[in-house]
Write an enzyme that holds these catalytic residues in place. Sequence first.
Site, PDB file in Angstrom:
ATOM      1  N   GLY A 258       0.194  -0.946   0.203  1.00  0.00           N
ATOM      2  CA  GLY A 258      -0.073   0.508  -0.022  1.00  0.00           C
ATOM      3  C   GLY A 258       0.877   1.387  -0.412  1.00  0.00           C
ATOM      4  O   GLY A 258       2.044   0.692  -0.423  1.00  0.00           O
ATOM      5  N   SER A 259       0.238   2.333   0.455  1.00  0.00           N
ATOM      6  CA  SER A 259       0.731   3.753   0.450  1.00  0.00           C
ATOM      7  C   SER A 259       1.964   3.703   1.311  1.00  0.00           C
ATOM      8  O   SER A 259       2.516   2.631   2.711  1.00  0.00           O
ATOM      9  CB  SER A 259       0.150   4.252   1.050  1.00  0.00           C
ATOM     10  OG  SER A 259      -0.357   4.760   2.334  1.00  0.00           O
ATOM     11  N   GLY A 263       3.218   1.648   4.831  1.00  0.00           N
ATOM     12  CA  GLY A 263       4.165   1.406   6.015  1.00  0.00           C
ATOM     13  C   GLY A 263       4.764   2.219   6.853  1.00  0.00           C
ATOM     14  O   GLY A 263       5.489   1.247   7.721  1.00  0.00           O
ATOM     15  N   GLU A 280       5.943  -3.336   0.746  1.00  0.00           N
ATOM     16  CA  GLU A 280       5.892  -3.112  -0.850  1.00  0.00           C
ATOM     17  C   GLU A 280       5.037  -1.979  -0.994  1.00  0.00           C
ATOM     18  O   GLU A 280       3.628  -2.179  -1.085  1.00  0.00           O
ATOM     19  CB  GLU A 280       5.228  -4.570  -1.677  1.00  0.00           C
ATOM     20  CG  GLU A 280       5.571  -4.689  -1.470  1.00  0.00           C
ATOM     21  CD  GLU A 280       7.078  -5.354  -2.516  1.00  0.00           C
ATOM     22  OE1 GLU A 280       7.207  -4.258  -3.369  1.00  0.00           O
ATOM     23  OE2 GLU A 280       7.747  -6.770  -2.995  1.00  0.00           O
ATOM     24  N   CYS A 314       1.100   1.167  -8.869  1.00  0.00           N
ATOM     25  CA  CYS A 314       2.698   1.178  -7.408  1.00  0.00           C
ATOM     26  C   CYS A 314       3.827   2.115  -9.029  1.00  0.00           C
ATOM     27  O   CYS A 314       4.642   2.769  -8.525  1.00  0.00           O
ATOM     28  CB  CYS A 314       3.284   0.303  -6.854  1.00  0.00           C
ATOM     29  SG  CYS A 314       3.539  -1.226  -7.912  1.00  0.00           S
TER      30      CYS A 314
HETATM   31  P1  NAD Z   1      -3.244   2.169   1.893  1.00  0.00           P
HETATM   32  O1  NAD Z   1      -2.081   2.187   1.899  1.00  0.00           O
HETATM   33  O2  NAD Z   1      -4.458   3.134   1.653  1.00  0.00           O
HETATM   34  O3  NAD Z   1      -3.947   0.814   2.015  1.00  0.00           O
HETATM   35  C1  NAD Z   1      -3.921  -0.827   1.384  1.00  0.00           C
HETATM   36  C2  NAD Z   1      -4.012  -1.350   2.279  1.00  0.00           C
HETATM   37  O4  NAD Z   1      -3.401  -0.794   3.564  1.00  0.00           O
HETATM   38  C3  NAD Z   1      -5.507  -1.181   2.770  1.00  0.00           C
HETATM   39  O5  NAD Z   1      -5.744  -2.965   2.677  1.00  0.00           O
HETATM   40  C4  NAD Z   1      -5.731  -0.744   3.518  1.00  0.00           C
HETATM   41  O6  NAD Z   1      -6.865  -1.062   4.698  1.00  0.00           O
HETATM   42  C5  NAD Z   1      -4.862  -0.835   4.666  1.00  0.00           C
HETATM   43  N1  NAD Z   1      -4.091  -0.002   6.021  1.00  0.00           N
HETATM   44  C6  NAD Z   1      -4.354   1.607   5.779  1.00  0.00           C
HETATM   45  N2  NAD Z   1      -3.766   1.911   7.007  1.00  0.00           N
HETATM   46  C7  NAD Z   1      -3.606   1.107   7.507  1.00  0.00           C
HETATM   47  C8  NAD Z   1      -2.854   0.687   8.992  1.00  0.00           C
HETATM   48  N3  NAD Z   1      -2.929   1.918   9.797  1.00  0.00           N
HETATM   49  N4  NAD Z   1      -2.403  -0.872   9.343  1.00  0.00           N
HETATM   50  C9  NAD Z   1      -3.099  -1.480   8.583  1.00  0.00           C
HETATM   51  N5  NAD Z   1      -4.446  -1.379   6.759  1.00  0.00           N
HETATM   52  C10 NAD Z   1      -3.400  -0.847   6.816  1.00  0.00           C
HETATM   53  O7  NAD Z   1      -2.752   1.612   0.180  1.00  0.00           O
HETATM   54  P2  NAD Z   1      -3.664   2.152  -1.326  1.00  0.00           P
HETATM   55  O8  NAD Z   1      -4.859   3.970  -1.464  1.00  0.00           O
HETATM   56  O9  NAD Z   1      -5.066   0.983  -1.499  1.00  0.00           O
HETATM   57  O10 NAD Z   1      -3.517   1.834  -3.121  1.00  0.00           O
HETATM   58  C11 NAD Z   1      -2.588   2.396  -3.534  1.00  0.00           C
HETATM   59  C12 NAD Z   1      -0.327   2.879  -2.321  1.00  0.00           C
HETATM   60  O11 NAD Z   1      -0.502   1.024  -2.435  1.00  0.00           O
HETATM   61  C13 NAD Z   1       0.038   3.373  -3.800  1.00  0.00           C
HETATM   62  O12 NAD Z   1       1.052   4.060  -2.705  1.00  0.00           O
HETATM   63  C14 NAD Z   1       0.683   2.260  -4.266  1.00  0.00           C
HETATM   64  O13 NAD Z   1       1.793   2.753  -4.946  1.00  0.00           O
HETATM   65  C15 NAD Z   1       1.118   1.714  -3.653  1.00  0.00           C
HETATM   66  N6  NAD Z   1       0.914  -0.062  -3.635  1.00  0.00           N
HETATM   67  C16 NAD Z   1       2.622  -0.647  -3.654  1.00  0.00           C
HETATM   68  C17 NAD Z   1       2.232  -1.769  -3.946  1.00  0.00           C
HETATM   69  C18 NAD Z   1       3.828  -2.609  -5.146  1.00  0.00           C
HETATM   70  O14 NAD Z   1       4.098  -3.802  -4.742  1.00  0.00           O
HETATM   71  N7  NAD Z   1       4.882  -1.556  -4.497  1.00  0.00           N
HETATM   72  C19 NAD Z   1       1.670  -2.654  -5.368  1.00  0.00           C
HETATM   73  C20 NAD Z   1       0.885  -2.268  -4.993  1.00  0.00           C
HETATM   74  C21 NAD Z   1      -0.180  -0.354  -4.133  1.00  0.00           C
END
Ligand code: NAD
Length: 524
Positions: A258-259, A263, A280, A314
């Site tokens: 995720g974002s 992380g 990731e 991403c």
């Molecule tokens: P996001 O960070 O908003 O959410 C991702 C996941 O994390 C969701 O399931 C969310 O419920 C969970 N989450 C959020 N905050 C959390 C916390 N504090 N504790 C536990 N879980 C939590 O991201 P998004 O908007 O769904 O996706 C887009 C982002 O993901 C972009 O930044 C993109 O670059 C990144 N991404 C990275 C990769 C990679 O492989 N590097 C792949 C796909 C997406």
Amino acid sequence: MNPASTDPQTATAQTQLPRPEEIQELVRTGLSACGVDFDSLLSAESSGTLPVRSPITGQTLGHLPGDTPDSVSRKIAAAQAAFEQWREVPAPVRGRVVQRWGRLLTEHKEELAGLVTVEAGKTPSEAAGEVQEMIDICELALGQSRQLYGKTLPSERPGHRLMETWHPLGVVGVISAFNFPVAVYSWNTALALVCGDTVVWKPSELSTLSAIGASALLRRAAEEQGAPADLATVLVGDRGIGELLVDDPRIALLSATGSVRMGREVGPRVAQRFGRSLLELGGNNAAIVAPSADLDLALRGVVFAAAGTAGQRCTTLRRLIVHSDIAEELTERIVAAYRTLSIGSPTAEGVLVGPLINEAGFRKMQESLEAAVAQGGEVLCGGGRVLAEAAPEAYYVEPAVVRMPGQTPIVEEETFAPILYVMEYTDFDAGVELNNAVPQGLSSAVFTSDLAEAERFIATSDTGIANVNIGTSGAEIGGAFGGNKETGGGRESGTDSWQAYMRQATNTINYSGELPLAQGVEFI
Ligand code: NAD
């Protein structure tokens, strides 16, 4: 001020949007192919808590009953009990579950891809590509199930042997993002399962139906192969449910996609309990285009990487670093190509750019464009909203190209939308410095016909993926996927990434009948 270009010819908007019933039908077909009954799953608003929405029309399809702290705890306990059985199954036999999963995915590829289209707004071709990645990782994991090898090393003591062995780790928690609703799960799960682990998955709250479908196929595969039913479980809920995985000491490895913001929250919390994490996170990917580049090829590579998936990968190309000798020509050609992109419902024929995931994504795009203009940028095309009248709850945008005066603060941010910042360079090493001058480190590319430049780029670009003469997106299974710096350092889906899902032990075996100590130490 609206910084977006008002040129009505910026791109072609397809006005044909599916009726809500058509979206419902895609979902019904997708779920049913996975063995899930749509009507009993999506209950009335009063009983479900998690809304399910399609970005194509903005419609809410229903509400899913979410998990609670109690149900999460029970599911983790069940995964732990399943682990005790699963770890005893020989790895090549474990591979058969993954093999069967791959075959079921092949059989139901189109229907599962339909769910991905509905929830993530991907075109059918990109959604099918995502399911194909799942099939590919199942094949890789099947082979890997016979290759969980350790090394044997020479011992300094006579009659001794040193070796490393790899053992199942435990319950793996997976948290995933909306934009790859199923592939990222399979990268983790196919490898974790052959390594002898069990998996609890918290998919994005924005793409839960695809997750339920993909995981139902895995449960079917497990059942058919006589494997424990709880070797893979899905949690339904938002980040609060994800946090329960983060803090639970029964989760041996947490793989979170995720974002960077996510992380930053998750990494230290897992470390606090000495758990393992595999992160990731966001990217901010650049491509350098050198004067020797084949511009036709570079153009295609740039447009797919920057505007494909509506800029919501991403690995999306966000920064174009182009030599000043060819900057004007290439930029003009990119803007012209953007004008031919068809924007609209991914279910319509010929559409290449689907919707943004939601209003928040749209607002963020507008804010970034405003910031770019305030920082000296010039919007060359796109940025505006289209189809707002036809679908007031959906957010379609024209991909934007913005000429920047150089590196500015907005260029260092990942905006999860189709904005391509264009900057110029004259000295190749300075171009690579610009490529590296952001906090994220996922993917990068160079377009050049100069071998020395290509090699210098590979040696000095600081990203986890560094390509030559292809764009930044569209990775293959087999090569380890992941990035450096704020992208989190995790590696998935290829080469040695299986080791993240196992516990390593170093073993010294003494067959000498004596007890010599290492380093010549004398005792009794
Ligand atoms: P996001 O960070 O908003 O959410 C991702 C996941 O994390 C969701 O399931 C969310 O419920 C969970 N989450 C959020 N905050 C959390 C916390 N504090 N504790 C536990 N879980 C939590 O991201 P998004 O908007 O769904 O996706 C887009 C982002 O993901 C972009 O930044 C993109 O670059 C990144 N991404 C990275 C990769 C990679 O492989 N590097 C792949 C796909 C997406």
